[in-house]
Design a protein around this motif. Structure first.
Motif, PDB file in Angstrom:
ATOM      1  N   VAL A 150       0.703  -0.778  -0.053  1.00  0.00           N
ATOM      2  CA  VAL A 150       0.216  -0.347  -0.421  1.00  0.00           C
ATOM      3  C   VAL A 150       0.850   1.394   0.201  1.00  0.00           C
ATOM      4  O   VAL A 150       2.592   1.271   0.252  1.00  0.00           O
ATOM      5  CB  VAL A 150      -0.832   0.198   1.276  1.00  0.00           C
ATOM      6  N   ASP A 151       0.580   2.392  -0.245  1.00  0.00           N
ATOM      7  CA  ASP A 151       0.769   3.713  -0.681  1.00  0.00           C
ATOM      8  C   ASP A 151       1.280   4.759   0.862  1.00  0.00           C
ATOM      9  O   ASP A 151       1.141   5.686   0.837  1.00  0.00           O
ATOM     10  CB  ASP A 151       0.424   3.991  -1.258  1.00  0.00           C
ATOM     11  N   TYR A 152       1.034   3.909   1.852  1.00  0.00           N
ATOM     12  CA  TYR A 152       1.036   4.742   3.427  1.00  0.00           C
ATOM     13  C   TYR A 152       1.823   3.806   4.434  1.00  0.00           C
ATOM     14  O   TYR A 152       1.811   2.593   4.041  1.00  0.00           O
ATOM     15  CB  TYR A 152       0.244   4.973   4.093  1.00  0.00           C
ATOM     16  N   PRO A 153       2.431   4.266   5.926  1.00  0.00           N
ATOM     17  CA  PRO A 153       3.259   3.170   6.692  1.00  0.00           C
ATOM     18  C   PRO A 153       1.783   2.293   6.556  1.00  0.00           C
ATOM     19  O   PRO A 153       0.787   2.658   7.819  1.00  0.00           O
ATOM     20  CB  PRO A 153       3.741   4.502   7.453  1.00  0.00           C
ATOM     21  N   TYR A 154       2.427   0.700   6.709  1.00  0.00           N
ATOM     22  CA  TYR A 154       1.255  -0.096   7.156  1.00  0.00           C
ATOM     23  C   TYR A 154       2.071  -1.332   7.817  1.00  0.00           C
ATOM     24  O   TYR A 154       3.278  -1.798   7.580  1.00  0.00           O
ATOM     25  CB  TYR A 154       0.588  -1.142   5.917  1.00  0.00           C
ATOM     26  N   PHE A 155       1.357  -1.334   9.578  1.00  0.00           N
ATOM     27  CA  PHE A 155       2.062  -1.993  10.236  1.00  0.00           C
ATOM     28  C   PHE A 155       1.476  -3.636  11.114  1.00  0.00           C
ATOM     29  O   PHE A 155       0.518  -3.247  11.574  1.00  0.00           O
ATOM     30  CB  PHE A 155       3.542  -2.455  11.317  1.00  0.00           C
ATOM     31  N   GLU A 156       1.428  -4.692  10.392  1.00  0.00           N
ATOM     32  CA  GLU A 156       1.103  -6.301  10.668  1.00  0.00           C
ATOM     33  C   GLU A 156       1.604  -7.124  11.067  1.00  0.00           C
ATOM     34  O   GLU A 156       3.187  -7.597  10.741  1.00  0.00           O
ATOM     35  CB  GLU A 156      -0.183  -7.140   8.966  1.00  0.00           C
ATOM     36  N   TRP A 157       1.159  -7.993  11.869  1.00  0.00           N
ATOM     37  CA  TRP A 157       2.334  -9.234  12.528  1.00  0.00           C
ATOM     38  C   TRP A 157       0.986 -10.144  13.485  1.00  0.00           C
ATOM     39  O   TRP A 157      -0.185  -9.562  13.762  1.00  0.00           O
ATOM     40  CB  TRP A 157       2.943  -8.867  13.953  1.00  0.00           C
ATOM     41  N   TYR A 158       1.383 -10.961  13.715  1.00  0.00           N
ATOM     42  CA  TYR A 158       0.540 -12.180  13.571  1.00  0.00           C
ATOM     43  C   TYR A 158       1.149 -13.090  15.194  1.00  0.00           C
ATOM     44  O   TYR A 158       2.493 -13.707  15.007  1.00  0.00           O
ATOM     45  CB  TYR A 158       0.273 -13.705  13.056  1.00  0.00           C
ATOM     46  N   SER A 159       0.542 -12.818  16.182  1.00  0.00           N
ATOM     47  CA  SER A 159       0.820 -13.364  17.638  1.00  0.00           C
ATOM     48  C   SER A 159       0.356 -14.029  18.727  1.00  0.00           C
ATOM     49  O   SER A 159      -1.130 -14.435  17.630  1.00  0.00           O
ATOM     50  CB  SER A 159       1.582 -11.861  18.646  1.00  0.00           C
ATOM     51  N   ASP A 160       0.381 -14.534  19.282  1.00  0.00           N
ATOM     52  CA  ASP A 160      -0.375 -15.276  20.450  1.00  0.00           C
ATOM     53  C   ASP A 160      -2.268 -14.551  21.100  1.00  0.00           C
ATOM     54  O   ASP A 160      -3.027 -14.917  21.219  1.00  0.00           O
ATOM     55  CB  ASP A 160      -0.506 -15.717  22.058  1.00  0.00           C
ATOM     56  N   ASN A 161      -1.698 -13.062  20.473  1.00  0.00           N
ATOM     57  CA  ASN A 161      -2.934 -12.747  20.889  1.00  0.00           C
ATOM     58  C   ASN A 161      -3.503 -12.396  19.052  1.00  0.00           C
ATOM     59  O   ASN A 161      -5.203 -12.008  19.603  1.00  0.00           O
ATOM     60  CB  ASN A 161      -2.990 -10.749  20.882  1.00  0.00           C
ATOM     61  N   GLY A 162      -3.701 -12.927  18.164  1.00  0.00           N
ATOM     62  CA  GLY A 162      -3.507 -12.656  17.231  1.00  0.00           C
ATOM     63  C   GLY A 162      -3.369 -11.625  15.957  1.00  0.00           C
ATOM     64  O   GLY A 162      -2.274 -11.129  16.446  1.00  0.00           O
ATOM     65  N   ARG A 163      -4.006 -11.461  14.726  1.00  0.00           N
ATOM     66  CA  ARG A 163      -3.413 -10.951  14.290  1.00  0.00           C
ATOM     67  C   ARG A 163      -3.876  -8.879  14.669  1.00  0.00           C
ATOM     68  O   ARG A 163      -4.260  -8.898  15.941  1.00  0.00           O
ATOM     69  CB  ARG A 163      -4.613 -10.678  12.810  1.00  0.00           C
ATOM     70  N   VAL A 164      -2.809  -8.177  14.317  1.00  0.00           N
ATOM     71  CA  VAL A 164      -1.949  -6.943  15.482  1.00  0.00           C
ATOM     72  C   VAL A 164      -2.204  -5.728  13.844  1.00  0.00           C
ATOM     73  O   VAL A 164      -1.242  -6.559  13.140  1.00  0.00           O
ATOM     74  CB  VAL A 164      -1.285  -6.857  16.063  1.00  0.00           C
ATOM     75  N   VAL A 165      -2.850  -4.610  13.780  1.00  0.00           N
ATOM     76  CA  VAL A 165      -2.281  -3.913  12.047  1.00  0.00           C
ATOM     77  C   VAL A 165      -2.319  -2.367  12.997  1.00  0.00           C
ATOM     78  O   VAL A 165      -3.327  -1.916  14.006  1.00  0.00           O
ATOM     79  CB  VAL A 165      -3.338  -4.022  11.341  1.00  0.00           C
ATOM     80  N   LEU A 166      -1.484  -1.947  12.408  1.00  0.00           N
ATOM     81  CA  LEU A 166      -0.919  -0.618  12.666  1.00  0.00           C
ATOM     82  C   LEU A 166      -1.001   0.349  10.829  1.00  0.00           C
ATOM     83  O   LEU A 166       0.294  -0.227  10.750  1.00  0.00           O
ATOM     84  CB  LEU A 166       0.237  -0.328  13.616  1.00  0.00           C
ATOM     85  N   GLU A 167      -2.077   1.310  11.252  1.00  0.00           N
ATOM     86  CA  GLU A 167      -1.441   1.940   9.892  1.00  0.00           C
ATOM     87  C   GLU A 167      -1.522   3.656  10.295  1.00  0.00           C
ATOM     88  O   GLU A 167      -2.142   4.437  10.697  1.00  0.00           O
ATOM     89  CB  GLU A 167      -3.512   1.637   9.277  1.00  0.00           C
ATOM     90  N   LEU A 168      -0.304   3.689   9.718  1.00  0.00           N
ATOM     91  CA  LEU A 168       0.082   4.805  10.576  1.00  0.00           C
ATOM     92  C   LEU A 168       0.225   6.104   9.142  1.00  0.00           C
ATOM     93  O   LEU A 168       0.272   5.939   8.135  1.00  0.00           O
ATOM     94  CB  LEU A 168       1.531   5.092  10.955  1.00  0.00           C
ATOM     95  N   ASP A 169       0.925   7.771   9.771  1.00  0.00           N
ATOM     96  CA  ASP A 169       0.565   8.501   8.709  1.00  0.00           C
ATOM     97  C   ASP A 169       2.348   8.506   8.218  1.00  0.00           C
ATOM     98  O   ASP A 169       2.718   7.967   9.511  1.00  0.00           O
ATOM     99  CB  ASP A 169       0.063   9.826   9.129  1.00  0.00           C
ATOM    100  N   PRO A 170       2.382   9.148   7.466  1.00  0.00           N
ATOM    101  CA  PRO A 170       3.870   8.725   6.878  1.00  0.00           C
ATOM    102  C   PRO A 170       4.535  10.167   8.039  1.00  0.00           C
ATOM    103  O   PRO A 170       6.292   9.410   7.933  1.00  0.00           O
ATOM    104  CB  PRO A 170       3.620   9.627   5.176  1.00  0.00           C
ATOM    105  N   SER A 171       4.290  10.897   8.196  1.00  0.00           N
ATOM    106  CA  SER A 171       4.826  11.158   8.818  1.00  0.00           C
ATOM    107  C   SER A 171       4.870  10.604  10.811  1.00  0.00           C
ATOM    108  O   SER A 171       5.805  11.524  11.352  1.00  0.00           O
ATOM    109  CB  SER A 171       4.444  13.113   9.990  1.00  0.00           C
ATOM    110  N   GLN A 172       4.278   9.731  11.165  1.00  0.00           N
ATOM    111  CA  GLN A 172       5.066   9.504  12.239  1.00  0.00           C
ATOM    112  C   GLN A 172       5.710   8.232  12.096  1.00  0.00           C
ATOM    113  O   GLN A 172       6.711   7.509  13.217  1.00  0.00           O
ATOM    114  CB  GLN A 172       3.325   8.648  12.407  1.00  0.00           C
ATOM    115  N   ILE A 173       6.634   8.091  10.807  1.00  0.00           N
ATOM    116  CA  ILE A 173       7.567   7.202  10.727  1.00  0.00           C
ATOM    117  C   ILE A 173       9.117   7.927  10.012  1.00  0.00           C
ATOM    118  O   ILE A 173       8.735   8.877   9.235  1.00  0.00           O
ATOM    119  CB  ILE A 173       7.011   5.770  10.197  1.00  0.00           C
TER     120      ILE A 173
END
Length: 214
Positions: A150-173
């Motif tokens: 995608v054309d924006y910061p996107y951080f997804e991972w899978y753990s014992d908690n299940g699926r986690v997604v961070l969708e951020l603004d470019p200024s945040q990274i």
């Protein structure tokens, strides 16, 4: 249902300097409590726009998501402070450049591997090749930018908690790249990365085909 703690994020760092590993830490806001500090030990790589890099994350105005949802307690209740698991899609949303003939050929090579493994032959294979060639030619002619996901910061991972997604603004990274760029992956390795992500998230939910190479 996925965790989406982008409002709760305070700051953090993620590193993919070691091939096949993403490590780091994040802090999350909790209303009425001390911030939750989380550490990461995940299997997998960032997407090609930032593979091998370090990522610094920040949120200048963190808040408890439960407030916006009008729920009691803090949104991060039950979130494991040690996130062990698998990388999903992790990208800064940076383009790898415009569509070119060279890029199209690399993507076609990956698709050929997928089609072969899926047993696609005959008329179906010819039609798939024709459709992809037409689609890619249009993107090249239009000078479109190519994004790995995608054309924006996107951080997804899978753990014992299940699926986690961070969708951020470019200024945040902030992307901190290694002095020596990582070795370019082969078509087979890139296809395997896609298959690993699909397996993690459920192949029925994310079928790998030509639609994932656009």
């Amino acid at each position: 249902m996925a965790w989406r703690p982008h409002l709760d994020l305070i700051d953090g760092e993620l590193s993919n300097r070691v091939p096949g590993k993403v490590t780091g830490w994040m802090r999350f806001f909790r209303s009425g409590e001390q911030p939750l500090r989380v550490v990461f030990d995940l299997e997998g790589d960032f997407h090609e726009d930032i593979r091998g890099s370090d990522i610094v994350l920040k949120n200048d105005a963190p808040a408890d998501r439960n407030i916006s949802l009008e729920r009691d307690g803090t949104y991060m209740d039950g979130f494991d402070p040690v996130q062990c698991g698998t990388v999903g899609d992790m990208t800064a949303g940076l383009p790898l450049g415009t569509w070119t003939e060279e890029l199209a050929e690399r993507l076609k090579a990956q698709l050929e591997i997928i089609w072969r493994e899926n047993g696609r032959t005959g008329t179906e294979l010819k039609e798939s090749r024709r459709a992809v060639a037409t689609d890619y030619a249009a993107k090249i002619a239009a000078g479109e930018l190519y994004y790995t996901y995608v054309d924006y910061p996107y951080f997804e991972w899978y753990s014992d908690n299940g699926r986690v997604v961070l969708e951020l603004d470019p200024s945040q990274i902030t992307v901190i790249r290694p002095k020596i760029p990582p070795t370019e992956k082969s078509s087979q390795e890139l296809v395997q990365d896609r298959k690993n992500r699909a397996k993690t998230s459920g192949s029925l939910l994310r079928r790998i085909d030509e639609r994932t190479f656009r």
